[in-house]
Design an enzyme around this catalytic site. Structure first.
Site, PDB file in Angstrom:
ATOM      1  N   ALA A  69       0.908  -1.360   0.096  1.00 55.23           N
ATOM      2  CA  ALA A  69      -0.131  -0.081   0.068  1.00 55.23           C
ATOM      3  C   ALA A  69       1.044   1.118  -0.001  1.00 55.23           C
ATOM      4  O   ALA A  69       1.997   1.025   0.420  1.00 55.23           O
ATOM      5  CB  ALA A  69      -0.880  -0.086   1.250  1.00 55.23           C
ATOM      6  N   GLY A 113       0.574  -4.892   1.030  1.00 55.44           N
ATOM      7  CA  GLY A 113      -0.688  -4.984  -0.173  1.00 55.44           C
ATOM      8  C   GLY A 113      -0.325  -5.698  -1.282  1.00 55.44           C
ATOM      9  O   GLY A 113      -0.829  -6.121  -2.187  1.00 55.44           O
ATOM     10  N   GLU A 116      -0.619  -9.100  -0.614  1.00 55.99           N
ATOM     11  CA  GLU A 116      -1.948  -9.521  -0.774  1.00 55.99           C
ATOM     12  C   GLU A 116      -2.635  -9.599  -1.830  1.00 55.99           C
ATOM     13  O   GLU A 116      -3.603 -10.225  -2.265  1.00 55.99           O
ATOM     14  CB  GLU A 116      -2.423  -8.450   0.405  1.00 55.99           C
ATOM     15  N   GLU A 136       4.171  -5.199   7.431  1.00 54.34           N
ATOM     16  CA  GLU A 136       3.500  -4.240   8.026  1.00 54.34           C
ATOM     17  C   GLU A 136       4.095  -3.916   9.551  1.00 54.34           C
ATOM     18  O   GLU A 136       3.852  -2.735  10.074  1.00 54.34           O
ATOM     19  CB  GLU A 136       2.038  -4.626   8.020  1.00 54.34           C
TER      20      GLU A 136
HETATM   21  N1  CAA Z   1       4.751   3.277  -0.435  1.00 51.32           N
HETATM   22  C1  CAA Z   1       5.074   4.409  -0.951  1.00 51.32           C
HETATM   23  N2  CAA Z   1       6.347   4.455  -1.660  1.00 51.32           N
HETATM   24  C2  CAA Z   1       7.169   3.497  -1.609  1.00 51.32           C
HETATM   25  C3  CAA Z   1       6.703   2.184  -1.146  1.00 51.32           C
HETATM   26  C4  CAA Z   1       5.385   2.041  -0.583  1.00 51.32           C
HETATM   27  N3  CAA Z   1       4.681   0.986   0.062  1.00 51.32           N
HETATM   28  N4  CAA Z   1       7.782   1.213  -1.376  1.00 51.32           N
HETATM   29  C5  CAA Z   1       8.593   1.778  -2.321  1.00 51.32           C
HETATM   30  N5  CAA Z   1       8.420   3.219  -2.153  1.00 51.32           N
HETATM   31  C6  CAA Z   1       9.072   4.250  -2.961  1.00 51.32           C
HETATM   32  C7  CAA Z   1      10.100   4.780  -1.896  1.00 51.32           C
HETATM   33  O1  CAA Z   1       9.635   5.809  -1.200  1.00 51.32           O
HETATM   34  C8  CAA Z   1      11.082   5.276  -3.132  1.00 51.32           C
HETATM   35  O2  CAA Z   1      10.675   6.388  -3.440  1.00 51.32           O
HETATM   36  P1  CAA Z   1      11.442   7.954  -3.344  1.00 51.32           P
HETATM   37  O3  CAA Z   1      12.599   7.628  -4.553  1.00 51.32           O
HETATM   38  O4  CAA Z   1      10.592   8.889  -3.818  1.00 51.32           O
HETATM   39  O5  CAA Z   1      12.199   7.813  -1.813  1.00 51.32           O
HETATM   40  C9  CAA Z   1      10.889   4.406  -4.429  1.00 51.32           C
HETATM   41  O6  CAA Z   1       9.677   3.613  -4.172  1.00 51.32           O
HETATM   42  C10 CAA Z   1      11.907   3.395  -4.465  1.00 51.32           C
HETATM   43  O7  CAA Z   1      11.996   2.714  -3.323  1.00 51.32           O
HETATM   44  P2  CAA Z   1      13.478   2.519  -2.484  1.00 51.32           P
HETATM   45  O8  CAA Z   1      14.309   3.746  -2.695  1.00 51.32           O
HETATM   46  O9  CAA Z   1      13.389   2.123  -1.019  1.00 51.32           O
HETATM   47  O10 CAA Z   1      14.082   1.164  -3.317  1.00 51.32           O
HETATM   48  P3  CAA Z   1      15.018   0.012  -2.758  1.00 51.32           P
HETATM   49  O11 CAA Z   1      15.283  -0.981  -3.717  1.00 51.32           O
HETATM   50  O12 CAA Z   1      15.882   0.372  -1.924  1.00 51.32           O
HETATM   51  O13 CAA Z   1      13.919  -0.686  -1.413  1.00 51.32           O
HETATM   52  C11 CAA Z   1      11.930  -1.986  -1.105  1.00 51.32           C
HETATM   53  C12 CAA Z   1      12.855  -1.459  -2.153  1.00 51.32           C
HETATM   54  C13 CAA Z   1      12.774  -2.889  -0.147  1.00 51.32           C
HETATM   55  C14 CAA Z   1      10.672  -2.572  -1.426  1.00 51.32           C
HETATM   56  C15 CAA Z   1      11.650  -0.714   0.038  1.00 51.32           C
HETATM   57  O14 CAA Z   1      11.117   0.372  -0.984  1.00 51.32           O
HETATM   58  C16 CAA Z   1      10.482  -0.911   1.006  1.00 51.32           C
HETATM   59  O15 CAA Z   1      11.041  -1.516   2.099  1.00 51.32           O
HETATM   60  N6  CAA Z   1       9.312  -0.561   0.757  1.00 51.32           N
HETATM   61  C17 CAA Z   1       8.240  -0.636   1.605  1.00 51.32           C
HETATM   62  C18 CAA Z   1       7.649  -2.037   1.749  1.00 51.32           C
HETATM   63  C19 CAA Z   1       6.542  -2.067   2.672  1.00 51.32           C
HETATM   64  O16 CAA Z   1       6.896  -1.787   3.896  1.00 51.32           O
HETATM   65  N7  CAA Z   1       5.355  -2.496   2.297  1.00 51.32           N
HETATM   66  C20 CAA Z   1       4.263  -2.572   3.097  1.00 51.32           C
HETATM   67  C21 CAA Z   1       3.302  -1.289   3.120  1.00 51.32           C
HETATM   68  S1  CAA Z   1       2.221  -1.450   4.467  1.00 51.32           S
HETATM   69  C22 CAA Z   1       0.797  -2.248   3.653  1.00 51.32           C
HETATM   70  O17 CAA Z   1       1.014  -2.709   2.435  1.00 51.32           O
HETATM   71  C23 CAA Z   1      -0.467  -2.364   4.251  1.00 51.32           C
HETATM   72  C24 CAA Z   1      -1.498  -3.240   3.955  1.00 51.32           C
HETATM   73  O18 CAA Z   1      -1.371  -4.520   4.360  1.00 51.32           O
HETATM   74  C25 CAA Z   1      -2.423  -2.845   2.900  1.00 51.32           C
END
Ligand code: CAA
Length: 263
Positions: A69, A113, A116, A136
């Protein structure tokens, strides 16, 4: 619909009878914002209504199926707003309104998400190096789009607890071993070829039988065994009323190829 009407996804018909939705928000690793989900639902609905499309492939990019998400969208949300707007409820449209089979082709990150969303598809194909997980807990929250329910059904309680409570990722190779994914491929190219080929195979069968089959398998996730078997038998009986069932059995007897009429 016109191919370019969407901002965050792309749609195409890469093979006869096969519709493809490609999540396309590369800068955010396909983070599933509300506008993206709205487009996804619209595209899936248009595929559901299309007379030519018979099977669907849902994919992202080589680097990310979807990284979850949209955390930036969620950060300022309050309980009342999330509750009153039924935040994330519309994500489930995919599972409850699309009767055509959906193959999720997962490469790269499928987190939160994203994991999911993959679990909502009917068949998951992935690369061996795909990165699944429910992280999460690291954000001080829990899965909100069905992960605690669908992942648990897929891998059992103990492993689901471990994954959800630690936020640890699992690979595409593990996903295949655990039965989360039907197949794991060595490369992105093989993944996409495999997904499209399976979609094309499914698209070659009777629409009525295919959608009935999807419905009865999904029923197994909702009801107890006795009710599920009963439901399946009723559906099986119902298909004696379809023309395609007669066409299929006649073609077998005559050693010919069935020409489905979708009735
Ligand atoms: N939401 C918004 N932006 C996101 C994102 C997310 N879930 N995941 C990645 N991005 C964005 C980053 O913020 C970044 O943007 P900027 O360049 O503007 O900073 C861009 O995508 C690239 O990401 P990274 O620089 O972090 O890339 P990376 O290769 O170093 O890492 C990753 C990749 C491990 C996937 C890392 O981005 C990450 O940990 N993302 C979040 C994963 C996460 O926690 N997901 C769960 C979300 S909660 C949820 O989903 C609730 C639910 O159950 C519905």
């Amino acid at each position: 619909p016109a191919e370019n009407q969407y901002e965050f996804i792309q749609i195409s018909e890469p093979r006869p009878g096969v519709g493809q939705v490609t999540l396309n928000r590369p800068k955010a690793l396909n983070a599933l914002s509300t506008p993206l989900i709205t487009e996804l639902n619209a595209a899936l609905l248009s595929f559901q209504q299309s007379p030519t499309i018979r099977a669907i492939v849902l994919t992202g990019s080589e680097r990310a199926f979807a990284a979850g998400a949209d955390i930036k969208e969620m950060a300022p949300l309050t309980f009342s707003k999330a509750f009153l707007d039924s935040f994330i409820e519309s994500w489930s449209n995919l599972t409850f309104t699309v009767k055509k089979p959906i193959i999720g082709a997962v490469s790269g990150h499928a987190l939160g998400g994203g994991c999911e969303l993959a679990l909502m598809t009917d068949i998951i194909y992935c690369t061996k190096t795909a990165n699944f997980g429910q992280p999460e807990i690291k954000l001080g929250t829990i899965p909100g789009a069905g992960g605690s329910q669908r992942l648990t059904r897929a891998v059992g309680k103990s492993k689901a607890m471990e994954l959800i409570l630690t936020g640890k990722s699992f690979s595409g190779e593990e996903a295949e071993r655990w039965g989360v994914a039907a197949r794991a491929f060595d490369s992105y190219e093989e993944l996409m070829e495999g997904a499209l080929k399976t979609a094309e195979t499914i698209a070659g069968y009777s629409k009525v039988a295919v959608q009935a089959a999807k419905e009865v398998v999904n029923k197994s996730q909702e009801v107890g065994l006795r009710d599920g078997v009963e439901y399946e038998r009723r559906m099986f009986h119902a298909l004696f009323g379809s023309q395609d069932q007669k066409i299929g059995m006649k073609a077998f007897a005559e050693k010919g190829k069935a020409k489905w009429v979708d009735e």
